[in-house]
Each structure stands twice: as C-alpha cells, then as structure tokens.
Design an enzyme around this catalytic site. Structure first.
Site, mmCIF file in Angstrom:
data_model
loop_
_atom_site.group_PDB
_atom_site.id
_atom_site.type_symbol
_atom_site.label_atom_id
_atom_site.label_comp_id
_atom_site.label_asym_id
_atom_site.label_seq_id
_atom_site.Cartn_x
_atom_site.Cartn_y
_atom_site.Cartn_z
ATOM 1 N N TYR A 37 43.131 42.527 34.499
ATOM 2 C CA TYR A 37 44.030 43.580 33.947
ATOM 3 C C TYR A 37 43.657 43.743 32.067
ATOM 4 O O TYR A 37 43.758 45.047 32.410
ATOM 5 C CB TYR A 37 45.835 43.151 34.485
ATOM 6 N N HIS A 95 43.286 33.795 41.517
ATOM 7 C CA HIS A 95 42.935 35.394 41.704
ATOM 8 C C HIS A 95 42.470 35.494 42.896
ATOM 9 O O HIS A 95 43.128 36.328 43.761
ATOM 10 C CB HIS A 95 42.960 35.977 40.430
#
Length: 255
Positions: A37, A95
């Site tokens: 991010y 992730h």
C-alpha cells in the site's frame, strides 16, 4: 483468540495521517495496512498522533509477494515496523500465495517471528481452502485470520465455512464492492425498506456472520462514523437470504 472489532479500518489508498488519527478518535481499534500500500508510515504517524495507548490497538500489515522468501521476511518485516514506528505488530499476513511464497519455507519464518515476539499472530490473505489446508501443515500455530474480498457481488462462502470450522477470523475487504453498493438492486431495496444506506446494509449483512469481520476503507469523518455504526442495524432473516442468494461473481481484485 483476540477479539477483533466487527468493523475495522482498511487503509489502502489513505495518504493522510489525520484520517488515521480521526478513526482512532472515533473508536476504530483494528487498523489494516500492507507493504504494497505504501502507507505504513502514514498509519504509523496517525497512531503516534493519537492519544490512545498502543496496547489498545490491533495493527495488521501484510508481506508482499516479492518478500516471502525466508531471507527476506525478517528484513521486510523490520522495515515495516520501522515505517509504522512500532516494536511489533498484532498480525502479520502473507499478502498473496504467489511470487516467492513457498509454504514449506515461508510459513516457518512467520512462526519464528511470532516465537520471538516480533508479531503476535500469523495470518494469510487471498488463500483458498486448499491453500489454507496446506498452510496448516507447515505452521506451528493456528492461522489467526484469512483476509479475502467479500461483498454481495462476490461471496467466497467456502472460505467463510473454513473459518467457522477452524475458528479463525475471515476479514472481509472491499465490503462495499468498491463503491458499487448503490448499484446492487437487492441491496438498494433492503436499504429503502430500513431507511438506511446501501453501505450500511452491506456491512450489517457481513458482520452478522459468525467469525467474520470487515475493514472498509473510508477517509471522510462522516463515512468513518457511518461504517462504525452499521453493525447496529439488524436486518430481517429474509434480507440476509436475499443477499446471500445473489448469483453474481464480480471479483474486483482477482488473483
């Protein structure tokens, strides 16, 4: 198992620490970020600005696919902690199960971080039931959470059933269908019936499910407040059945 809020804060796209600070002031205690991010430092600054004790927060981040080799995990996690300004995180997740991910080597490295107190819990994200079964073979501790896309237009019910069967959290991201809640006729009809927003319906529908919590992203204070209050809405059994029966599979973030 630590209790997670029904509605936490997804931070993808948030670029202002004031948003994090405001969220904490409004009662958010579960903050979710990720290396990819690019905003762990923003989340960390927001935490630092808040007056809340660190122990009252549940902070989660995720290791990106190019850092899942055993040699890279410790280094990248240390970098995440530095950006967050924290000594440890409550949840560290794989992730996505691709790239450098190898359950035989990746997951024991996560176990080691937990044993040394660098992380409190081990999680995964975007895992199928089959991938979860394999992961359990290589982890010394139970999986704490699997983070998956989940909204009325994409319902991974097999993942939810696995979470319920093994008693861990399914963390639903993109619960508002990436801004499309207003375009789902069944949801809009239910919202009109209850005189609430389609967004509130989506969140109330999700958080009524056992072992499921959700992390909508919001930046405006009005949206942050509304999302936190959504679980207070009680939908009728028929409402749940209607949404559960939507026959569309519009995955926004496919593998």
């Amino acid at each position: 198992m630590d209790d997670l809020q029904a509605v936490g804060l997804g931070t993808m796209g948030i670029d202002d620490p004031a948003t994090i600070e405001t969220a904490i002031e409004l009662g958010y205690r579960h903050l979710d970020t990720a290396q990819i991010y690019g905003n762990e430092s923003i989340v960390g600054e927001g935490i630092e600005r808040s007056a809340l004790d660190r122990d009252a927060l549940f902070v989660a981040t995720k290791v990106w696919i190019d850092k899942l080799g055993p040699e890279s995990i410790e280094e990248s996690t240390a970098a995440s902690l530095d950006r967050l300004g924290l000594a440890n995180v409550d949840l560290l997740s794989v992730h996505r199960p691709r790239g450098d991910y190898d359950p035989e080597t990746t997951l024991p490295a996560f176990d080691d971080l937990r044993a040394r107190g660098v992380i409190e819990h081990v999680g995964v994200s975007n895992f199928t039931v089959e991938q979860l079964e394999t992961a359990r073979e290589y982890l010394a501790v139970p999986i704490f959470a699997n983070q998956v896309e989940y909204h009325p237009l994409y319902q991974p019910t097999a993942a939810l059933a696995d979470a319920q069967a093994h008693d861990y959290y399914l963390v639903a991201y993109s619960p508002l269908a990436n801004g499309r809640a207003n375009d789902i006729p069944e949801v809009v009809e239910i919202a009109d019936k209850h005189d609430v927003t389609p967004q509130a319906v989506c969140l109330a529908w999700l958080t009524a499910k056992d072992n499921l919590v959700t992390i909508p992203k919001a930046s405006r204070e009005t949206h942050l407040r509304a999302n936190r209050e959504a679980p207070d809405l009680t939908l009728d059994p028929a409402d749940h059945e209607t949404i559960d029966s939507i026959q569309r599979e519009d995955e926004i973030f496919p593998e």
